[in-house]
Design an enzyme around this catalytic site. Sequence first.
Site, PDB file in Angstrom:
ATOM      1  N   TYR A 346       0.839  -1.192   0.121  1.00 41.45           N
ATOM      2  CA  TYR A 346       0.004   0.196   0.016  1.00 41.45           C
ATOM      3  C   TYR A 346       0.959   1.177   0.061  1.00 41.45           C
ATOM      4  O   TYR A 346       2.002   1.407   0.739  1.00 41.45           O
ATOM      5  CB  TYR A 346      -0.829  -0.008   1.137  1.00 41.45           C
ATOM      6  CG  TYR A 346      -1.997   0.887   1.314  1.00 41.45           C
ATOM      7  CD1 TYR A 346      -3.254   0.616   0.428  1.00 41.45           C
ATOM      8  CD2 TYR A 346      -1.922   2.202   1.772  1.00 41.45           C
ATOM      9  CE1 TYR A 346      -4.280   1.521   0.186  1.00 41.45           C
ATOM     10  CE2 TYR A 346      -2.996   3.138   1.544  1.00 41.45           C
ATOM     11  CZ  TYR A 346      -4.263   2.650   0.900  1.00 41.45           C
ATOM     12  OH  TYR A 346      -5.202   3.708   0.804  1.00 41.45           O
ATOM     13  N   GLU A 380      -4.486   6.833   6.071  1.00 37.36           N
ATOM     14  CA  GLU A 380      -4.508   5.516   5.136  1.00 37.36           C
ATOM     15  C   GLU A 380      -3.679   4.365   5.660  1.00 37.36           C
ATOM     16  O   GLU A 380      -3.954   3.342   5.369  1.00 37.36           O
ATOM     17  CB  GLU A 380      -3.958   5.833   3.827  1.00 37.36           C
ATOM     18  CG  GLU A 380      -4.974   6.908   3.003  1.00 37.36           C
ATOM     19  CD  GLU A 380      -4.335   7.264   1.684  1.00 37.36           C
ATOM     20  OE1 GLU A 380      -4.353   6.146   0.868  1.00 37.36           O
ATOM     21  OE2 GLU A 380      -3.873   8.445   1.327  1.00 37.36           O
ATOM     22  N   LYS A 441      -1.550  -0.736 -13.921  1.00 34.72           N
ATOM     23  CA  LYS A 441      -1.922  -0.460 -12.636  1.00 34.72           C
ATOM     24  C   LYS A 441      -3.525  -0.538 -12.490  1.00 34.72           C
ATOM     25  O   LYS A 441      -4.096  -0.217 -12.969  1.00 34.72           O
ATOM     26  CB  LYS A 441      -1.547   0.988 -12.229  1.00 34.72           C
ATOM     27  CG  LYS A 441      -2.190   1.523 -10.928  1.00 34.72           C
ATOM     28  CD  LYS A 441      -1.583   0.834  -9.686  1.00 34.72           C
ATOM     29  CE  LYS A 441      -2.348   0.968  -8.318  1.00 34.72           C
ATOM     30  NZ  LYS A 441      -1.852   0.634  -7.429  1.00 34.72           N
TER      31      LYS A 441
END
Length: 511
Positions: A346, A380, A441
């Site tokens: 991430y 996040e 992506k």
Amino acid sequence: MTAPVLPAAFGFLASARTGGGPAPDAAFATRGDRTVIGARLRRQSLAATLVHPPESIPETAHAQDADTAVLVAGELYNRAELLSVLPAGTAPEGDAQLLLELLHRYGPHAFRLVNGRFAALAQTGDRVLLATDHAGSVPLYVRLAPGEVNAATEAKTLAGDATTPRGFPLADARRVPGLTGVYQVPAGTVLDIGLESGTAEAHRTWTPPLARRVLPEREAVDAVRTALQRACAARVPAGGTPLVVLSGGIDSSGVAACAHRAAGALDTVSMGTDTADEFPEARTVAEHLGSRHREITVPTEDLLAQLPYAVWASESADPDIIEYLLPLVALYRALDGPPRRILTGYGADIPLAGMHREDRLPDLDTAVAYDMATFDGLNEMSPVLSAVTGHWTTHPYWDRDVLDLLVSLEAGLKRRHGRDKWVLREAMAGALPAETVLRPKLGVHEGSGTTSSFSALLVAHGVAEPSVHKAKQRVVRELFGRTVAAGRHPSGVSTAEVVRSVADGLARGAA
């Protein structure tokens, strides 16, 4: 230096006072055991509750001497470097003791030296220091009252009732909406607070680099590979097998390859829904690396029902961020077995502009600069996302040294020969299948169909297409109000009920 299986503490709620008093009650979303600690210093006292891995003793998360006490939630990754600047023979036991020694040597500027995933509180003299890591990846919140500083790694634990004093304002911190008097400590910052006066001074310990480095292709590729390998090695448990969340894209696959190289063995897991998944792509990487691989399917209805958990854990009211995080929360909640250390891919899109799919380099670097200037406070990277089920996550692309390198690379190394994240793809070319290196992506929320499913749920309740994003904002804000501000457990909050209420409100407004 390899990491222990789990940090000594996942989080804390602490109160520094001029007088004594009991430890404050804690309402953590983080799952784990709780230990109450207290300390009496020359000029102040500490009362705290640590939340930590089950059946462990969080001794190394707390350290003190006669005039200084330190609490740490999370972990440090450059311990060997930090030890090298201390006097010969110094042998601190754990991260809190190491920070205590560094504070005696450098004062608040000790945190400029640290590469880690942590939040810390330090008491010294009549001052209280609240410190976040460079990325604020372990959120830290504060509420001030006369002669008292309350700090916590979850904002909900600081929520007070109507009789609670409003607290002092903090000009250098961000107010948390809906929680009176609660502020979030900025990323890469030490807040130096006078316990009696309530005044605070902010010391920045890290900022995203603004200058860009021009490097030859091969030198840049080698630098990225080396930095990512080091970051993954620092996060791999000693003598253990790392678990990597694997989508089959270049970000997570790169972490998987580096973790496998560091540990010699690997577990991987992928998550999908009945709407969409990336199982074939992830399976290709798992087979290439020889990992023990698992696929978890979460029905779309169940995924959307976990929106209250995503908001409760992240304490974010941004609907776009919640869409990114929802599949991860669903995955972590579906993982059975003992608590695990989990590595993810991430965050690579932010320093590498992975979601900015065009070749105009000025625009590409503008996107990087903007995203690096606005990531703070979105939560996040919060470890609570996985800690709701007792797991600990860490994100190698947001290692301080990796981030410094990736952000600073000139845009032409990020978008080159028509390929996004070119320098990362080239760095991993020798360790992954060609089809993985070349794969376009795809965001985690796209691979699971989260965005489209959330939109479809709102439309099914009568929300017009042009109003879908506004409706998402209202749904997430309502969930934040119920789970974070009002303290309701997400098991008692219905996504369908909130969606229906928001849809009805929009319909009345349009009438």
